[in-house]
Enzyme design. Structure first.
Site, PDB file in Angstrom:
ATOM      1  N   VAL A  14      21.065  -9.723  -7.748  1.00  7.80           N
ATOM      2  CA  VAL A  14      20.499  -8.543  -7.087  1.00  7.80           C
ATOM      3  C   VAL A  14      21.520  -7.911  -6.141  1.00  7.80           C
ATOM      4  O   VAL A  14      21.612  -6.682  -6.038  1.00  7.80           O
ATOM      5  CB  VAL A  14      19.197  -8.894  -6.339  1.00  7.80           C
ATOM      6  CG1 VAL A  14      18.652  -7.683  -5.586  1.00  7.80           C
ATOM      7  CG2 VAL A  14      18.148  -9.428  -7.304  1.00  7.80           C
ATOM      8  N   CYS A  15      22.312  -8.736  -5.471  1.00 12.35           N
ATOM      9  CA  CYS A  15      23.238  -8.247  -4.444  1.00 12.35           C
ATOM     10  C   CYS A  15      24.188  -7.155  -4.941  1.00 12.35           C
ATOM     11  O   CYS A  15      24.343  -6.138  -4.260  1.00 12.35           O
ATOM     12  CB  CYS A  15      24.018  -9.403  -3.833  1.00 12.35           C
ATOM     13  SG  CYS A  15      22.955 -10.606  -3.003  1.00 12.35           S
ATOM     14  N   PRO A  16      24.819  -7.298  -6.117  1.00  8.87           N
ATOM     15  CA  PRO A  16      25.737  -6.229  -6.525  1.00  8.87           C
ATOM     16  C   PRO A  16      25.027  -4.904  -6.788  1.00  8.87           C
ATOM     17  O   PRO A  16      25.620  -3.845  -6.593  1.00  8.87           O
ATOM     18  CB  PRO A  16      26.409  -6.767  -7.792  1.00  8.87           C
ATOM     19  CG  PRO A  16      25.563  -7.881  -8.259  1.00  8.87           C
ATOM     20  CD  PRO A  16      24.845  -8.422  -7.054  1.00  8.87           C
TER      21      PRO A  16
END
Length: 181
Positions: free
Chosen positions: A53-55
């Site tokens: 999810v972070c990118p």
């Protein structure tokens, strides 16, 4: 027990190592919240480099960077990873041409000061803070690791804060406000 950041109070200052894109290339640099006095600051924490999810969030904030810059706002991403992990992630190409700093809170002190540390997992929660040009925390949202944030909602809240007026439910930029508080 240290005091945790609160809306309406001075945002906790910090000085952290960061991976930064500069005119002369990419480099490590120390960054302090005080470096940005006179500007709005969007500080967001994400759990870890090399995740799923972070990118999507990091790239989303990067794509919207010109909109934040028009609003006199700097964007700072932070996790509890090392600056070397940030460098490796950027070099691998997962984040595209990232144009804002990624801060390394490897000691987890800043995430803790901002109430964004998941002590059980040892990583930062998904937390977002808007700090005004005087260094006062004006907005915060902290939630679990599974759900990414909305760049559009962040921009809407930032613009609402910058009106200096009361903004009703669902207010959008360009709409009437309810006047000064």
């Amino acid at each position: 027990m240290q005091q945790v950041a609160k809306v309406g109070e001075p945002a906790p200052n910090f000085r952290l190592d960061a991976w930064v894109s500069t005119a002369s290339g990419k480099e490590f640099k120390q960054i302090s919240l005080d470096d940005y006095r006179g500007k709005w600051v969007l500080l967001f924490f994400y759990p870890m480099d090399f995740t799923f999810v972070c990118p999507t969030e990091i790239k989303g904030f990067n794509q919207a960077l010109p909109e934040f810059q028009k609003l006199n706002t700097v964007v700072l991403g932070a996790s509890t990873d090392s600056k070397y992990s940030h460098l490796a992630w950027v070099q691998r190409g997962d984040l595209g041409n990232l144009q804002y700093p990624l801060l390394s809170d490897i000691k987890k002190e800043v995430a803790e000061k901002y109430g964004a540390l998941d002590e059980k997992e040892g990583v930062a929660l998904r937390a977002l803070f808007i700090i005004d040009p005087d260094g006062v925390l004006q907005y915060q949202v902290v939630h679990n690791l599974d759900v990414g944030r909305s760049v559009e909602e962040t921009l809407r809240v930032l613009e609402a804060l910058q009106t200096g007026s009361l903004c009703p439910l669902g207010w959008k930029p360009g709409q009437k406000t309810l006047g000064k508080p």
